[in-house]
Design a protein around this motif. Structure first.
Motif, PDB file in Angstrom:
ATOM      1  N   ALA A  95     -10.758 -14.920  -9.977  1.00 32.20           N
ATOM      2  CA  ALA A  95     -11.869 -13.602  -8.655  1.00 32.20           C
ATOM      3  C   ALA A  95     -11.484 -14.288  -7.593  1.00 32.20           C
ATOM      4  CB  ALA A  95     -12.734 -15.019  -9.472  1.00 32.20           C
ATOM      5  N   ARG A  96     -10.435 -14.895  -7.789  1.00 31.35           N
ATOM      6  CA  ARG A  96      -9.315 -15.358  -6.175  1.00 31.35           C
ATOM      7  C   ARG A  96      -9.070 -13.568  -5.305  1.00 31.35           C
ATOM      8  NH1 ARG A  96      -6.009 -20.232  -5.487  1.00 31.35           N
ATOM      9  NH2 ARG A  96      -8.097 -21.922  -5.537  1.00 31.35           N
ATOM     10  N   GLU A  97      -9.077 -13.299  -4.030  1.00 26.54           N
ATOM     11  CA  GLU A  97      -8.624 -12.697  -3.260  1.00 26.54           C
ATOM     12  C   GLU A  97      -6.513 -12.234  -4.075  1.00 26.54           C
ATOM     13  OE1 GLU A  97      -8.427 -10.490   0.689  1.00 26.54           O
ATOM     14  OE2 GLU A  97      -9.585 -12.368   0.805  1.00 26.54           O
ATOM     15  N   GLY A  98      -6.175 -11.258  -3.951  1.00 30.98           N
ATOM     16  CA  GLY A  98      -5.448 -10.751  -4.380  1.00 30.98           C
ATOM     17  C   GLY A  98      -4.722 -11.057  -5.891  1.00 30.98           C
TER      18      GLY A  98
ATOM     19  N   ARG B  70     -11.702 -18.173 -12.965  1.00 32.72           N
ATOM     20  CA  ARG B  70     -12.085 -18.585 -11.477  1.00 32.72           C
ATOM     21  C   ARG B  70     -11.063 -17.792 -10.449  1.00 32.72           C
ATOM     22  NH1 ARG B  70     -14.341 -23.812 -13.157  1.00 32.72           N
ATOM     23  NH2 ARG B  70     -12.531 -24.451 -12.159  1.00 32.72           N
TER      24      ARG B  70
ATOM     25  N   SER C 138      -4.244  -7.823  -7.562  1.00 33.45           N
ATOM     26  CA  SER C 138      -3.984  -6.797  -7.072  1.00 33.45           C
ATOM     27  C   SER C 138      -2.300  -7.651  -7.278  1.00 33.45           C
ATOM     28  CB  SER C 138      -4.308  -7.110  -6.265  1.00 33.45           C
ATOM     29  OG  SER C 138      -3.801  -8.289  -5.308  1.00 33.45           O
ATOM     30  N   ARG C 139      -1.582  -8.704  -7.699  1.00 31.93           N
ATOM     31  CA  ARG C 139      -0.448  -8.879  -8.208  1.00 31.93           C
ATOM     32  C   ARG C 139      -0.706  -8.290 -10.035  1.00 31.93           C
ATOM     33  NH1 ARG C 139       2.801 -11.231  -4.930  1.00 31.93           N
ATOM     34  NH2 ARG C 139       1.956 -11.833  -2.781  1.00 31.93           N
TER      35      ARG C 139
ATOM     36  N   GLU D 225       0.672  -0.950  -0.448  1.00 33.28           N
ATOM     37  CA  GLU D 225      -0.235   0.475   0.140  1.00 33.28           C
ATOM     38  C   GLU D 225       0.988   1.122  -0.124  1.00 33.28           C
ATOM     39  OE1 GLU D 225      -3.211   0.153  -0.575  1.00 33.28           O
ATOM     40  OE2 GLU D 225      -3.942  -2.055  -0.325  1.00 33.28           O
TER      41      GLU D 225
END
Length: 193
Positions: free
Chosen positions: A85-88, A82, A91-92, A31
């Motif tokens: 759609a996974r968290e994270g 799928r 963002s990568r 962040e």
């Protein structure tokens, strides 16, 4: 979780005049506040970012998860959707955001953007460019060949045209953002799919 910046700094205490650094994709998801803390603690910090075509980067991450057995199913478009759609995961995949965050915290002369395409095409030249940017000798002796890839022998599922197009659709906004933010080779990435 907070970052113990002094414990992190201690990792570099015994490096003396040597160029010392750290490499991890984890820096891509920090962040802005953490990046600012790092930049403030290390005012002479230089940041090297090697941008990779988001479609190829995503496919590489997907393959790694397949090899490790982290994914159920096989390498098909539904499995890729799928995975996205996974968290994270996304963002990568947003390198444009990562680069923007680091550029906001680091003076322009201390941030260098390189392209993974250049690493693949001519690793020795890219190594020299990175060493020059870091203030090292561009012809310094190396203990590892410039093109060495410790994961190069890992089995990878090939990405066919349909899969490439599906991933490009998932990452369409990021492909455009990379072209705008990075220019250079990233402009061609946005034309994929």
């Amino acid at each position: 979780p907070g970052v113990d910046i002094e414990a992190y700094a201690a990792l570099f205490d015994d490096k003396g005049a040597s160029i010392a650094g750290d490499v991890t994709p984890g820096y891509s998801i920090l962040e802005p506040g953490v990046i600012g803390t790092i930049a403030a603690r290390f005012p002479d910090l230089k940041v090297v970012f090697i941008a990779r075509d988001p479609v190829d980067r995503f496919w590489s991450a997907f393959n790694m998860r397949l090899r490790r057995g982290d994914l159920k199913g096989r390498a098909d478009i539904r499995s890729v959707e799928r995975f996205a759609a996974r968290e994270g995961v996304m963002s990568r995949s947003r390198q444009s955001v990562t680069v923007r965050r680091w550029r906001e915290a680091i003076p322009a002369d201390r941030f260098a953007l390189f392209f993974f395409d250049d690493l693949v095409a001519d690793p020795a030249t890219l190594r020299r460019e990175v060493l020059t940017f870091l203030g090292g000798s561009p012809d310094a002796a190396a203990t590892v060949e410039a093109g060495f890839n410790r994961k190069g022998d890992n089995e990878k599922v090939p990405m066919d045209a349909a899969m490439q197009a599906a991933i490009a659709r998932i990452l369409a906004d990021e492909l455009k953002a990379c072209a705008a933010e990075f220019g250079g080779r990233a402009v061609a990435w946005a034309r994929r799919g």
